[in-house]
Write an enzyme that holds these catalytic residues in place. Structure first.
Site, mmCIF file in Angstrom:
data_model
loop_
_atom_site.group_PDB
_atom_site.id
_atom_site.type_symbol
_atom_site.label_atom_id
_atom_site.label_comp_id
_atom_site.label_asym_id
_atom_site.label_seq_id
_atom_site.Cartn_x
_atom_site.Cartn_y
_atom_site.Cartn_z
ATOM 1 N N CYS A 166 10.145 -20.401 37.226
ATOM 2 C CA CYS A 166 9.687 -19.745 38.455
ATOM 3 C C CYS A 166 9.141 -20.722 39.484
ATOM 4 O O CYS A 166 8.959 -20.351 40.647
ATOM 5 C CB CYS A 166 8.624 -18.703 38.142
ATOM 6 S SG CYS A 166 9.367 -17.238 37.441
HETATM 7 N N1 CO8 Z 1 8.346 2.306 30.428
HETATM 8 C C1 CO8 Z 1 7.329 2.954 29.822
HETATM 9 N N2 CO8 Z 1 6.431 2.338 29.040
HETATM 10 C C2 CO8 Z 1 6.566 1.020 28.842
HETATM 11 C C3 CO8 Z 1 7.605 0.275 29.432
HETATM 12 C C4 CO8 Z 1 8.524 0.971 30.251
HETATM 13 N N3 CO8 Z 1 9.549 0.340 30.853
HETATM 14 N N4 CO8 Z 1 7.491 -1.014 29.068
HETATM 15 C C5 CO8 Z 1 6.410 -1.102 28.276
HETATM 16 N N5 CO8 Z 1 5.856 0.124 28.123
HETATM 17 C C6 CO8 Z 1 4.673 0.472 27.322
HETATM 18 C C7 CO8 Z 1 4.397 -0.570 26.259
HETATM 19 O O1 CO8 Z 1 5.167 -0.357 25.097
HETATM 20 C C8 CO8 Z 1 2.926 -0.361 26.012
HETATM 21 O O2 CO8 Z 1 2.728 0.738 25.163
HETATM 22 P P1 CO8 Z 1 1.549 0.716 24.053
HETATM 23 O O3 CO8 Z 1 0.284 0.623 24.835
HETATM 24 O O4 CO8 Z 1 1.744 2.009 23.356
HETATM 25 O O5 CO8 Z 1 1.809 -0.502 23.215
HETATM 26 C C9 CO8 Z 1 2.378 0.022 27.385
HETATM 27 O O6 CO8 Z 1 3.506 0.495 28.130
HETATM 28 C C10 CO8 Z 1 1.747 -1.144 28.117
HETATM 29 O O7 CO8 Z 1 2.630 -2.294 28.028
HETATM 30 P P2 CO8 Z 1 2.194 -3.720 28.512
HETATM 31 O O8 CO8 Z 1 0.847 -4.062 27.967
HETATM 32 O O9 CO8 Z 1 3.322 -4.679 28.226
HETATM 33 O O10 CO8 Z 1 2.109 -3.467 30.082
HETATM 34 P P3 CO8 Z 1 1.418 -4.330 31.179
HETATM 35 O O11 CO8 Z 1 0.453 -3.461 31.871
HETATM 36 O O12 CO8 Z 1 0.950 -5.662 30.688
HETATM 37 O O13 CO8 Z 1 2.641 -4.603 32.184
HETATM 38 C C11 CO8 Z 1 4.077 -6.443 32.832
HETATM 39 C C12 CO8 Z 1 3.754 -5.370 31.774
HETATM 40 C C13 CO8 Z 1 4.491 -5.732 34.097
HETATM 41 C C14 CO8 Z 1 5.227 -7.304 32.309
HETATM 42 C C15 CO8 Z 1 2.834 -7.288 33.101
HETATM 43 O O14 CO8 Z 1 2.253 -7.713 31.890
HETATM 44 C C16 CO8 Z 1 3.115 -8.511 33.952
HETATM 45 O O15 CO8 Z 1 3.668 -8.446 35.029
HETATM 46 N N6 CO8 Z 1 2.680 -9.692 33.477
HETATM 47 C C17 CO8 Z 1 2.889 -10.951 34.207
HETATM 48 C C18 CO8 Z 1 4.218 -11.451 33.829
HETATM 49 C C19 CO8 Z 1 4.658 -12.627 34.629
HETATM 50 O O16 CO8 Z 1 4.180 -12.978 35.664
HETATM 51 N N7 CO8 Z 1 5.651 -13.255 34.103
HETATM 52 C C20 CO8 Z 1 6.261 -14.313 34.789
HETATM 53 C C21 CO8 Z 1 7.644 -14.289 34.323
HETATM 54 S S1 CO8 Z 1 8.733 -14.867 35.476
HETATM 55 C C22 CO8 Z 1 9.028 -16.543 35.287
HETATM 56 O O17 CO8 Z 1 8.189 -17.301 34.993
HETATM 57 C C23 CO8 Z 1 10.437 -16.999 35.468
HETATM 58 C C24 CO8 Z 1 11.079 -17.124 34.148
HETATM 59 C C25 CO8 Z 1 12.526 -17.450 34.323
HETATM 60 C C26 CO8 Z 1 13.309 -16.250 34.769
HETATM 61 C C27 CO8 Z 1 14.618 -16.165 34.102
HETATM 62 C C28 CO8 Z 1 15.522 -15.099 34.697
HETATM 63 C C29 CO8 Z 1 15.692 -13.837 33.874
#
Ligand code: CO8
Length: 377
Positions: free
Chosen positions: A160
């Protein structure tokens, strides 16, 4: 790196936006159809407790957790086909321009036009992205040829932070006199490396390509110039955002559909660890330049998560800042890996006045953080 003579500017930016939009509703409908098909196919194993049933995704969750409302993709039909769930690209011959080079050349031509330059003015091309279409020849060399540029080109990947890390290389090359005019391009075909079959991440990414022209202020003729006051890069190893796809997979007898051969992450940990790192990085960088966070007219931040950006800004300026201070583009584009902060800069700078300062900042896998402090001329 402190600003010093000669002044170096960003004199143009360009954006390639793919033709297809996938809304959250369309994405969730396709995912849920895929989940139902899988659960029907494996009903016996699920009933016997040998397999966990897939749960549905939800539009509400996606919008609340991330702020993402839609994404652009190069191929929509393959991604939304519940029996496929990844894009379909037609292979091209070695005598045809590759897809990544094609979208990079498109964004580059728009940036060149803004800078009042042609391909022949470019003497270095840095193709910097989270994923490369092939191992070699370098994508940058193909883009160099497509634009009729001179000098040299090379590829680099800092996930990223690929764009900001490439900008520092470009600034150094121009400042030292090694290059006159550098093109940085960030073609991000994230749809090919996203696991659309995993509801934890299927909503995160979108395709796009950005381009930036860097040159000395004395050669810049474009109407919109941004002096680069300084750049600062940092990395710290983490496996919390990872993709094990690589050239050794065949030798490891890996199944190409193994889950760790596409993007995966510990999203919560990333959120918690990267927010303080990014805020401290920006504050330290500005401090070195004798500037304070509250003096910045705008922050063009990495576009991964709306809540993450709000927290970074709160740590920096001690208040909730609206879209005027830290514009969001991820609602429309989703996370476009390295291109996100550049899209924000491309689309949200026209209203700033001469003398206004701001920070372009990326953060992501590696971990990697890159900041570029700019001032409108
Ligand atoms: N629909 C419904 N429920 C869901 C879904 C969904 N789609 N997905 C997860 N849930 C559920 C989970 O199972 C979980 O349930 P439970 O509590 O029962 O276990 C609950 O919802 C909460 O899940 P999370 O704790 O995972 O949810 P978050 O509130 O943490 O949100 C995010 C998830 C949005 C991913 C968040 O954690 C986030 O944005 N974090 C930051 C991530 C970030 O910045 N990453 C950077 C990556 S990008 C990068 O660096 C480039 C990499 C190279 C890219 C390559 C190209 C592909």
């Amino acid at each position: 790196m402190q600003a010093s003579f000669p002044a170096v500017v960003i004199s143009g930016t360009g954006l390639y936006r793919p033709p297809h939009v996938i809304t959250n509703a369309e994405l969730v409908e396709a995912f849920n159809a895929y989940a139902d098909l899988q659960n029907a196919e494996h009903a016996e194993a699920i009933a016997a407790g040998e397999r966990t049933a897939l749960t549905h995704s939800s539009v509400e969750f996606i919008e609340k957790a991330s702020g993402i409302k839609q994404r652009y993709v190069i191929d929509k039909a393959g991604v939304l086909d519940p029996t496929r769930m990844y894009p379909r690209f037609t292979p091209r011959g070695d005598d045809q321009i590759s897809l990544m080079a094609e979208i990079a050349a498109d964004a580059a031509r728009k940036a060149l036009e803004q800078a009042g330059k042609t391909g022949a003015d470019i003497d270095a091309v840095l193709c910097s992205s989270a994923n490369m279409q092939r191992a070699y020849p370098a994508m940058a060399v193909e883009i160099q040829q497509a634009l009729g540029a001179g000098g040299y080109g090379f590829d680099m990947n800092v996930a990223c932070s690929s764009a900001t890390f490439a900008l520092e290389q470009a600034v150094n090359a121009v400042r030292s006199g090694a290059s006159k005019c550098v093109l940085v391009v960030n073609p991000e075909i994230t749809s090919a490396h996203l696991e659309w079959r995993d509801r934890d991440c299927h909503f995160i990414f979108g395709d796009v390509c950005t381009a930036v022209i860097i040159e000395r202020a004395e050669t810049a003729t474009g109407a919109d110039q941004w002096e680069i006051l300084g750049t600062q890069l940092a990395t710290q190893f983490s496996s919390n955002i990872r993709n094990n796809f690589g050239f050794m997979n065949r030798a490891e007898d890996r199944d190409p559909s193994d889950r760790d051969l596409t993007f995966y992450q510990e999203g919560r940990k990333v959120f918690k660890e990267v927010v303080p790192m990014a805020a401290a990085h920006i504050e330290a960088h500005l401090g070195k330049l004798g500037l304070a966070p509250a003096q910045m007219r705008r922050y063009w931040l990495h576009q991964a998560n709306q809540g993450m950006n709000q927290l970074v800004i709160k740590k920096l300026v001690g208040a909730d800042a609206g879209s005027d201070v830290a514009p969001l583009i991820l609602d429309e584009y989703a996370n476009t890996a390295s291109a996100g902060s550049i899209i924000a800069f491309h689309q949200h700078r026209a209203d700033l006045a001469a003398g206004d300062t701001g920070v372009i900042c990326s953060f992501g896998a590696g971990y990697s953080i890159g900041s570029v402090v700019v001032k409108k001329r």
